[in-house]
Write an enzyme that holds these catalytic residues in place. Structure first.
Site, PDB file in Angstrom:
ATOM      1  N   ILE A 171       0.857  -1.198   0.000  1.00  0.00           N
ATOM      2  CA  ILE A 171       0.000   0.000   0.000  1.00  0.00           C
ATOM      3  C   ILE A 171       0.887   1.240   0.000  1.00  0.00           C
ATOM      4  CG2 ILE A 171      -1.783   1.273   1.258  1.00  0.00           C
ATOM      5  CD1 ILE A 171      -2.699  -1.369   2.451  1.00  0.00           C
ATOM      6  N   GLU A 226       1.791  -3.713   5.749  1.00  0.00           N
ATOM      7  CA  GLU A 226       0.884  -3.342   4.642  1.00  0.00           C
ATOM      8  C   GLU A 226       1.239  -4.076   3.355  1.00  0.00           C
ATOM      9  OE1 GLU A 226       4.155  -0.132   4.657  1.00  0.00           O
ATOM     10  OE2 GLU A 226       3.175  -1.501   6.046  1.00  0.00           O
TER      11      GLU A 226
END
Length: 635
Positions: free
Chosen positions: A513, A555
């Site tokens: 991300i 992430e």
């Protein structure tokens, strides 16, 4: 009688009788057409063998959710060819519920129309005793003997019933004869066998006479009906020009089975009391035969159910994930009870809503979005009471506001709660959902035996779901609902071994991300968790069932793409990237736009999992350096 019912596909609901040789395929001359865009024109052939039916596969066919090369079919087997799903049934279709004679709303029979009555015989011994003292002993004995011997010479119930009428025709010089059986709902008498010119043209019988026989369970004799002014007004008498009739109940113990009725139109000697006694005796033998056949059918169905249950138990215990347990549970329930529609309703939102986890039947996509609030519908009744709900007639038993959306071909349904095994220290397990069935292939209603069988299956499904829940807790990340890193790495090694053995390509995605730390720092960790949840959901939504997604750490996510080279994997990565880019995540009333960077690598000859993941990770960082929100394929 054997037949196939289309339970999913363009011809949904269509029933095909199986002939000496029935072909399944998309060819124009196929006996049973199927929708198979990828397969050959001929997919399978069904032929009789040794009293059963053999499936010979010439194309891609699945039986009960597994690829099949053919074999003997069993009652309740579910066959899938391409987009068409069919149910194999050896249960004779029942008459349409609208057919038959409504006896509940019939007017009462005036007592003056009955010339004689006779109570039904309680047993075969009382019948024989009465026969010995009968004045017409020879005739009576011959008829009773012929009917009794037919029980042992005719293995088919329909053939036996027609033999009964044939024997009575010869003995009593009848004009018409009718053998009517009580429908499962107890509301109608449905013709099972008829004989005579007028009878074959359509059943027009006096409902008052039939109702009287059912009410009193006594045989009735009516003579010279046309001379009775009250009876002459009866429409059935005028249409059939009936002169004299006899009607006897078919009774076994306390159970009313139907009516045996005969009539005469010509001006010969009316029926006598001896004739009524003979008909009453024949009705007893016929009742015994019907019960014997029904008991045999019930025993055979229960034996088949036990065999299927043993197979299903093994199959369910082999699955460690929720989705296949739910799918197998629905298919097994349909096979066991011969249903053409089935679904698994799962509790979600902390037990506040029911959603459809799996459904088989016409237009399954129409119910996938259903969310049923607490207290609405029959499924909630089963869940809240922790007891099965068996409905024979929805129209009469269920208020309109409690009926679920959808059109059904029958009015009978069965819903049982699925309850997990009780945890240590607790007296009972948790209700996790419900199994629901409707539309029997035979057109009949669900029985108490069906309810008990489905309860046994539901208990096994509950145990398997509890095991799947334990497995999921150990392998699935609670936040993103993707696999945890430890399990993911095991799957990478497993897939590499499979694909080297099968010489098939294998690719892997590394996803990160963009600017995730900034989201955490500016909006807090709760907002970061919300972003991780949404991205995890988008990844799942963009993948095939065979793809394996997992949370690699923080992430970062990894997706294993089996049977795919880096070109196909790049297309999958772009689909995920565009899906995330189009998302809008709301955190504390603030809209957060999210993007991802993706690296793609394809397994090289002799490459280990560590190197495969490392090359995808390096490609992902190249995507970051090139400006983020893009896909880079490793060289």
């Amino acid at each position: 009688m054997a037949f196939l019912v289309v339970i999913q596909g363009p011809e949904s609901g269509t029933r095909y009788a199986i002939r000496d040789r029935s072909t399944l395929g998309r060819a124009a001359d196929s006996d049973i057409p199927v929708s198979d865009r990828r397969g050959s024109e001929g997919a399978a052939v069904i032929v009789p063998q040794g009293g059963g039916f053999l499936l010979e596969c010439t194309g891609s066919v699945e039986v009960n959710g597994r690829p099949s090369n053919g074999g003997l079919l069993h009652h309740g087997d579910i066959i899938q060819v391409g987009d068409t799903v069919l149910l194999f049934s050896e249960e004779s279709p029942q008459e349409d519920e609208g057919a038959g004679i409504d006896i509940v709303t019939a007017p009462d029979l005036p007592l003056g129309e009955v010339r004689a009555r006779q109570q039904a015989y309680e047993s075969f011994h009382t019948l024989l005793g009465q026969s010995k003292s009968s004045g017409d002993h020879d005739k009576r004995t011959e008829v009773l003997y012929r009917v009794s011997s037919a029980i042992y010479t005719e293995v088919d119930l329909n053939a036996f019933l027609h033999r009964v009428l044939e024997t009575l025709f010869d003995a009593l010089s009848l004009e018409n004869a009718y053998l009517l059986l009580l429908s499962p709902d107890g509301q109608r008498l449905v013709p099972a066998a008829v004989r005579g010119d007028q009878a074959m043209k359509g059943v027009r019988l006096s409902r008052s006479v039939l109702k009287e026989v059912m009410r009193t369970r006594e045989s009735v004799l009516c003579v010279d009906l046309r001379t009775d002014q009250r009876f002459r007004k009866q429409k059935s008498v005028r249409l059939m020009k009936t002169r004299s009739l006899m009607s006897a109940p078919l009774v076994s113990g306390d159970e009313f089975l139907g009516v045996l009725q005969v009539d005469a139109r010509r001006a010969h000697t009316p029926f006598s009391g001896e004739d009524l006694d003979l008909l009453t005796g024949v009705s007893l033998i016929t009742s015994l035969a019907i019960q014997r056949v029904r008991l045999d059918q019930k025993t055979r169905r229960f034996s088949q159910a036990l065999i299927i249950l043993s197979r299903v138990t093994r199959q369910l215990s082999s699955h460690l994930e929720r989705a296949p347990v739910v799918r197998e549970g629905v298919l097994a329930a349909m096979r066991l009870l011969g249903a053409t529609r089935g679904s698994f309703l799962l509790l979600d939102d902390g037990g506040k809503h029911l959603s459809v986890a799996h459904q088989v039947g016409p237009k399954p996509e129409a119910v996938r979005s259903w969310r049923i609030p607490d207290g609405q519908g029959l499924a909630w009744r089963a869940i809240n009471s922790r007891k099965p709900v068996l409905v024979s007639h929805v129209d009469r038993e269920v208020p309109q506001e409690h009926r679920s959306p959808g059109e059904y071909k029958s009015s009978s349904l069965l819903i049982v709660p699925v309850i997990t095994r009780a945890r240590r220290g607790e007296k009972r397990g948790d209700v996790v959902g419900a199994l629901a069935l409707t539309d029997k292939a035979s057109g009949g209603t669900f029985s108490d035996d069906d309810r008990e069988i489905l309860l046994i299956l539901a208990n096994q499904v509950g145990v398997s779901l509890a095991n799947a829940d334990l497995y999921e807790r150990a392998t699935v990340d609670s936040l993103t609902r993707l696999y945890v890193r430890r399990f993911l790495l095991l799957k990478v090694d497993e897939e590499i071994e499979f694909h080297r053995r099968d010489e098939m390509p294998l690719s892997l995605l590394m996803i990160d991300i963009d600017n995730f730390k900034a989201i955490n720092d500016s909006l807090g960790h709760q907002a970061g968790d919300k972003v991780l949840q949404e991205v995890g959901g988008m990844i799942r939504a963009c993948l095939r069932p065979e793809d394996v997604p997992g949370r690699y750490g923080g992430e970062e996510f990894v997706v294993i793409i089996p049977n795919s080279d880096d070109r196909i994997a790049q297309q999958v990565a772009e689909r995920i990237r565009k899906g995330v880019e189009a998302m809008s995540v709301t955190c504390d009333d603030e809209e957060v736009k999210v993007t991802i960077s993706v690296g793609v690598s394809q397994l090289a000859p002799g490459e280990l999992s560590k190197t495969l993941i490392g090359r995808a990770d390096k490609a992902m960082y190249q995507a970051k350096e090139l400006g983020r929100n893009r896909v880079v394929v490793a060289k």
